[in-house]
Design an enzyme around this catalytic site. Structure first.
Site, short mmCIF file in Angstrom:
data_model
loop_
_atom_site.label_atom_id
_atom_site.label_comp_id
_atom_site.label_asym_id
_atom_site.label_seq_id
_atom_site.Cartn_x
_atom_site.Cartn_y
_atom_site.Cartn_z
N MET A 47 -3.35 45.17 39.19
CA MET A 47 -3.67 45.77 40.48
C MET A 47 -2.42 46.43 41.05
SD MET A 47 -6.83 44.96 40.61
CE MET A 47 -7.28 45.46 42.27
N GLY A 112 -5.72 49.11 45.65
CA GLY A 112 -6.79 48.45 46.37
C GLY A 112 -8.14 48.54 45.70
N CYS A 113 -8.20 49.01 44.46
CA CYS A 113 -9.50 49.18 43.81
C CYS A 113 -10.09 47.83 43.47
CB CYS A 113 -9.33 50.00 42.54
SG CYS A 113 -10.85 50.23 41.63
N GLY A 114 -11.30 47.60 43.94
CA GLY A 114 -11.90 46.29 43.73
C GLY A 114 -12.77 46.22 42.50
N CYS A 116 -12.96 49.06 39.90
CA CYS A 116 -12.68 49.97 38.80
C CYS A 116 -12.38 49.17 37.54
CB CYS A 116 -11.51 50.89 39.13
SG CYS A 116 -10.04 50.06 39.74
#
Length: 273
Positions: A47, A112-114, A116
Protein backbone atom coordinates in the site's frame (compact mmCIF):
# COMPACT_ATOMS: atom_id res chain seq x y z
CA UNK A 1 8.21 -1.91 17.64
CA UNK A 2 7.99 1.20 15.47
CA UNK A 3 9.98 3.68 17.51
CA UNK A 4 11.16 5.90 14.64
CA UNK A 5 9.84 9.44 14.83
CA UNK A 6 8.00 10.55 11.70
CA UNK A 7 6.07 13.76 11.10
CA UNK A 8 4.90 12.67 7.63
CA UNK A 9 6.64 15.46 5.72
CA UNK A 10 9.70 16.02 3.57
CA UNK A 11 11.28 19.34 2.67
CA UNK A 12 11.15 20.41 -0.96
CA UNK A 13 12.61 23.43 -2.72
CA UNK A 14 9.81 25.18 -4.61
CA UNK A 15 9.22 28.24 -6.79
CA UNK A 16 6.14 30.25 -5.88
CA UNK A 17 4.34 32.60 -8.22
CA UNK A 18 1.83 35.04 -6.72
CA UNK A 19 0.46 38.02 -8.66
CA UNK A 20 3.45 37.85 -11.04
CA UNK A 21 5.90 37.87 -8.11
CA UNK A 22 8.33 34.93 -8.13
CA UNK A 23 10.06 33.60 -5.02
CA UNK A 24 12.08 30.49 -4.13
CA UNK A 25 11.66 28.83 -0.74
CA UNK A 26 11.59 25.54 1.12
CA UNK A 27 8.17 23.92 1.54
CA UNK A 28 6.82 20.81 3.27
CA UNK A 29 5.36 17.99 1.18
CA UNK A 30 3.40 15.01 2.52
CA UNK A 31 5.34 11.74 2.43
CA UNK A 32 4.19 8.86 0.24
CA UNK A 33 5.98 5.52 0.30
CA UNK A 34 5.29 1.85 -0.55
CA UNK A 35 4.54 -0.17 2.59
CA UNK A 36 4.52 -3.95 2.30
CA UNK A 37 2.31 -5.96 4.65
CA UNK A 38 3.66 -9.44 5.38
CA UNK A 39 1.87 -12.09 7.47
CA UNK A 40 3.90 -15.00 8.84
CA UNK A 41 6.37 -14.54 6.01
CA UNK A 42 3.70 -14.30 3.29
CA UNK A 43 3.51 -11.01 1.39
CA UNK A 44 -0.13 -9.91 1.23
CA UNK A 45 -0.29 -6.33 -0.05
CA UNK A 46 1.74 -3.25 -0.87
CA UNK A 47 0.00 0.00 0.00
CA UNK A 48 1.15 3.53 -0.73
CA UNK A 49 0.91 5.54 2.46
CA UNK A 50 2.54 8.06 4.75
CA UNK A 51 5.17 6.11 6.74
CA UNK A 52 4.04 7.18 10.22
CA UNK A 53 2.05 5.29 12.86
CA UNK A 54 2.77 2.08 11.00
CA UNK A 55 1.98 -0.34 13.81
CA UNK A 56 -1.46 1.22 14.11
CA UNK A 57 -1.83 1.01 10.32
CA UNK A 58 -0.90 -2.68 10.27
CA UNK A 59 -3.35 -3.56 13.05
CA UNK A 60 -6.12 -1.41 11.59
CA UNK A 61 -5.68 -2.76 8.06
CA UNK A 62 -5.79 -6.32 9.35
CA UNK A 63 -9.02 -5.61 11.26
CA UNK A 64 -10.87 -3.55 8.66
CA UNK A 65 -10.02 -5.95 5.86
CA UNK A 66 -11.38 -8.84 7.94
CA UNK A 67 -8.04 -10.64 7.97
CA UNK A 68 -8.15 -11.00 11.76
CA UNK A 69 -11.14 -10.95 14.10
CA UNK A 70 -9.44 -9.10 16.93
CA UNK A 71 -6.20 -7.27 17.60
CA UNK A 72 -5.15 -10.10 19.93
CA UNK A 73 -4.84 -12.37 16.85
CA UNK A 74 -1.74 -10.35 15.93
CA UNK A 75 1.10 -11.58 18.12
CA UNK A 76 3.89 -9.34 16.87
CA UNK A 77 4.45 -6.39 14.53
CA UNK A 78 7.96 -5.61 13.27
CA UNK A 79 8.57 -2.50 11.15
CA UNK A 80 11.63 -2.55 8.89
CA UNK A 81 12.42 0.79 7.30
CA UNK A 82 14.44 1.22 4.13
CA UNK A 83 15.43 4.36 2.24
CA UNK A 84 12.40 4.31 -0.07
CA UNK A 85 10.10 1.65 1.37
CA UNK A 86 8.88 -0.07 4.51
CA UNK A 87 8.16 -3.71 5.30
CA UNK A 88 5.75 -4.54 8.13
CA UNK A 89 6.14 -8.15 9.21
CA UNK A 90 3.34 -9.52 11.38
CA UNK A 91 2.95 -12.80 13.20
CA UNK A 92 -0.69 -13.83 13.40
CA UNK A 93 -2.74 -16.70 14.80
CA UNK A 94 -3.09 -19.90 12.77
CA UNK A 95 -6.78 -19.32 12.04
CA UNK A 96 -6.07 -15.82 10.77
CA UNK A 97 -3.25 -17.07 8.55
CA UNK A 98 -5.57 -19.61 6.93
CA UNK A 99 -8.03 -16.82 6.13
CA UNK A 100 -5.26 -14.61 4.77
CA UNK A 101 -4.13 -17.35 2.43
CA UNK A 102 -7.67 -17.71 1.11
CA UNK A 103 -8.12 -13.99 0.48
CA UNK A 104 -4.55 -13.25 -0.51
CA UNK A 105 -4.12 -10.29 -2.80
CA UNK A 106 -1.19 -9.67 -5.09
CA UNK A 107 -1.44 -5.92 -5.52
CA UNK A 108 0.53 -2.76 -5.67
CA UNK A 109 -1.99 -0.42 -4.06
CA UNK A 110 -2.22 3.11 -5.36
CA UNK A 111 -2.53 5.78 -2.71
CA UNK A 112 -5.35 4.78 -0.40
CA UNK A 113 -6.61 2.19 -2.87
CA UNK A 114 -8.80 -0.26 -1.04
CA UNK A 115 -9.68 -2.77 -3.75
CA UNK A 116 -7.21 -2.44 -6.62
CA UNK A 117 -5.67 -5.82 -7.35
CA UNK A 118 -8.68 -7.86 -6.21
CA UNK A 119 -8.74 -10.93 -8.42
CA UNK A 120 -12.52 -11.48 -8.38
CA UNK A 121 -15.61 -9.32 -7.91
CA UNK A 122 -16.80 -11.93 -5.42
CA UNK A 123 -13.98 -10.90 -3.08
CA UNK A 124 -15.38 -7.38 -2.71
CA UNK A 125 -17.75 -8.57 0.06
CA UNK A 126 -20.70 -6.31 -0.76
CA UNK A 127 -23.17 -7.93 1.67
CA UNK A 128 -22.35 -6.69 5.17
CA UNK A 129 -24.09 -7.98 8.26
CA UNK A 130 -25.97 -5.37 10.32
CA UNK A 131 -23.74 -3.69 12.87
CA UNK A 132 -24.06 -5.12 16.35
CA UNK A 133 -25.75 -2.08 17.91
CA UNK A 134 -26.80 0.99 15.92
CA UNK A 135 -28.84 2.59 18.72
CA UNK A 136 -26.01 4.94 19.74
CA UNK A 137 -25.99 6.55 16.30
CA UNK A 138 -29.50 7.83 16.90
CA UNK A 139 -28.22 9.77 19.91
CA UNK A 140 -25.90 11.93 17.78
CA UNK A 141 -27.58 15.31 17.41
CA UNK A 142 -27.15 17.99 14.77
CA UNK A 143 -25.25 20.03 17.37
CA UNK A 144 -22.86 17.11 17.93
CA UNK A 145 -22.12 16.80 14.22
CA UNK A 146 -21.56 20.55 14.05
CA UNK A 147 -19.19 20.35 17.00
CA UNK A 148 -17.15 17.60 15.31
CA UNK A 149 -16.95 19.65 12.10
CA UNK A 150 -15.78 22.66 14.11
CA UNK A 151 -13.12 20.83 16.15
CA UNK A 152 -11.81 18.52 13.43
CA UNK A 153 -9.52 20.97 11.56
CA UNK A 154 -7.61 21.72 14.76
CA UNK A 155 -6.36 18.12 14.76
CA UNK A 156 -5.19 18.10 11.12
CA UNK A 157 -1.53 19.02 11.63
CA UNK A 158 -0.26 17.19 8.55
CA UNK A 159 -2.91 18.78 6.35
CA UNK A 160 -2.04 22.20 7.72
CA UNK A 161 1.65 21.65 6.97
CA UNK A 162 1.33 20.17 3.49
CA UNK A 163 -2.20 20.60 2.13
CA UNK A 164 -2.07 16.98 0.98
CA UNK A 165 -3.34 14.68 3.73
CA UNK A 166 -6.63 13.03 4.63
CA UNK A 167 -7.76 12.55 8.21
CA UNK A 168 -9.95 10.09 10.10
CA UNK A 169 -11.26 11.03 13.52
CA UNK A 170 -13.04 9.28 16.37
CA UNK A 171 -15.77 11.31 18.03
CA UNK A 172 -17.86 10.82 21.14
CA UNK A 173 -21.64 10.80 20.89
CA UNK A 174 -21.69 14.50 21.82
CA UNK A 175 -19.32 15.35 18.95
CA UNK A 176 -16.08 15.80 20.88
CA UNK A 177 -13.12 14.81 18.72
CA UNK A 178 -11.07 12.31 20.72
CA UNK A 179 -8.47 11.04 18.25
CA UNK A 180 -7.38 11.82 14.68
CA UNK A 181 -4.97 10.02 12.38
CA UNK A 182 -3.69 11.40 9.08
CA UNK A 183 -2.30 9.88 5.90
CA UNK A 184 -1.89 10.67 2.23
CA UNK A 185 -4.68 8.10 1.62
CA UNK A 186 -8.12 8.27 3.22
CA UNK A 187 -8.39 4.47 3.65
CA UNK A 188 -4.98 4.41 5.32
CA UNK A 189 -6.03 7.19 7.70
CA UNK A 190 -9.06 5.14 8.76
CA UNK A 191 -6.91 2.02 9.21
CA UNK A 192 -4.49 3.96 11.40
CA UNK A 193 -7.38 5.29 13.47
CA UNK A 194 -8.87 1.81 13.96
CA UNK A 195 -5.48 0.40 14.90
CA UNK A 196 -5.00 3.18 17.45
CA UNK A 197 -8.44 2.66 18.98
CA UNK A 198 -7.87 -1.10 19.16
CA UNK A 199 -4.81 -0.44 21.30
CA UNK A 200 -6.92 1.65 23.67
CA UNK A 201 -9.71 -0.93 23.93
CA UNK A 202 -12.35 1.62 22.83
CA UNK A 203 -15.99 0.55 22.52
CA UNK A 204 -16.56 1.26 18.82
CA UNK A 205 -20.34 1.10 19.18
CA UNK A 206 -20.31 4.26 21.35
CA UNK A 207 -19.11 6.93 18.96
CA UNK A 208 -18.67 7.73 15.29
CA UNK A 209 -16.01 8.19 12.64
CA UNK A 210 -15.48 11.61 11.04
CA UNK A 211 -13.62 11.71 7.71
CA UNK A 212 -12.06 14.59 5.79
CA UNK A 213 -12.90 12.89 2.49
CA UNK A 214 -15.87 11.64 0.51
CA UNK A 215 -17.69 8.57 1.79
CA UNK A 216 -16.52 5.78 -0.49
CA UNK A 217 -17.71 2.17 -0.45
CA UNK A 218 -14.50 0.97 1.14
CA UNK A 219 -14.61 3.38 4.07
CA UNK A 220 -18.17 2.39 4.97
CA UNK A 221 -17.40 -1.31 4.52
CA UNK A 222 -14.36 -1.09 6.77
CA UNK A 223 -16.39 0.69 9.47
CA UNK A 224 -19.18 -1.90 9.23
CA UNK A 225 -16.74 -4.74 9.86
CA UNK A 226 -15.86 -3.15 13.19
CA UNK A 227 -19.53 -2.55 14.17
CA UNK A 228 -19.10 1.22 14.00
CA UNK A 229 -22.69 2.55 13.85
CA UNK A 230 -22.06 5.88 12.13
CA UNK A 231 -19.71 7.57 9.69
CA UNK A 232 -19.69 11.29 8.89
CA UNK A 233 -17.76 12.87 6.03
CA UNK A 234 -16.85 16.33 4.80
CA UNK A 235 -17.58 15.51 1.17
CA UNK A 236 -20.15 13.50 -0.77
CA UNK A 237 -20.97 9.78 -0.54
CA UNK A 238 -21.02 7.37 -3.45
CA UNK A 239 -24.08 5.32 -4.34
CA UNK A 240 -22.40 2.10 -3.21
CA UNK A 241 -21.39 3.66 0.10
CA UNK A 242 -25.03 4.55 0.72
CA UNK A 243 -26.15 1.04 -0.19
CA UNK A 244 -23.61 -0.59 2.12
CA UNK A 245 -24.58 1.74 4.97
CA UNK A 246 -28.26 0.85 4.51
CA UNK A 247 -27.53 -2.88 4.52
CA UNK A 248 -25.29 -2.58 7.57
CA UNK A 249 -27.95 -0.43 9.31
CA UNK A 250 -25.39 2.31 9.80
CA UNK A 251 -26.01 6.02 9.93
CA UNK A 252 -24.29 7.91 7.10
CA UNK A 253 -24.10 11.71 7.00
CA UNK A 254 -22.06 13.76 4.53
CA UNK A 255 -21.37 17.37 3.53
CA UNK A 256 -20.84 17.92 7.26
CA UNK A 257 -20.37 21.54 8.25
CA UNK A 258 -20.69 23.51 11.47
CA UNK A 259 -24.24 24.48 10.56
CA UNK A 260 -25.58 21.37 8.87
CA UNK A 261 -25.17 18.12 6.95
CA UNK A 262 -26.98 15.79 4.57
CA UNK A 263 -28.28 12.47 5.90
CA UNK A 264 -28.42 9.41 3.63
CA UNK A 265 -29.62 6.61 5.90
CA UNK A 266 -32.80 6.43 7.94
CA UNK A 267 -31.34 5.45 11.33
CA UNK A 268 -31.54 9.00 12.67
CA UNK A 269 -34.20 10.22 15.06
CA UNK A 270 -33.95 13.72 13.54
CA UNK A 271 -37.15 15.08 12.04
CA UNK A 272 -37.40 17.44 9.05
CA UNK A 273 -38.13 21.05 9.94
Amino acid sequence: MDLTECDGTVQQRVTRVRDSAVSVADDLVVQEMPVSLVYNGISHAVMMCTPCDLEAFAVGFSLTEGLVDRAADIFDVAVERHADSVVIDMTVAREALARIKQTRRTLAGRTGCGVCGIESIDLLDLQPQPVRDSSAAREVSAAAIGRAAREFPEWQNLMRSTGGAHAAGWCSLNGAVLAVMEDVGRHNALDKLIGTLAGRDVDLTRGFVFMSSRASYELVRKAARLDIPMIATISAPTSLAIRIAHEAQMRLVSFCRRDGFVEYCATSALKPA
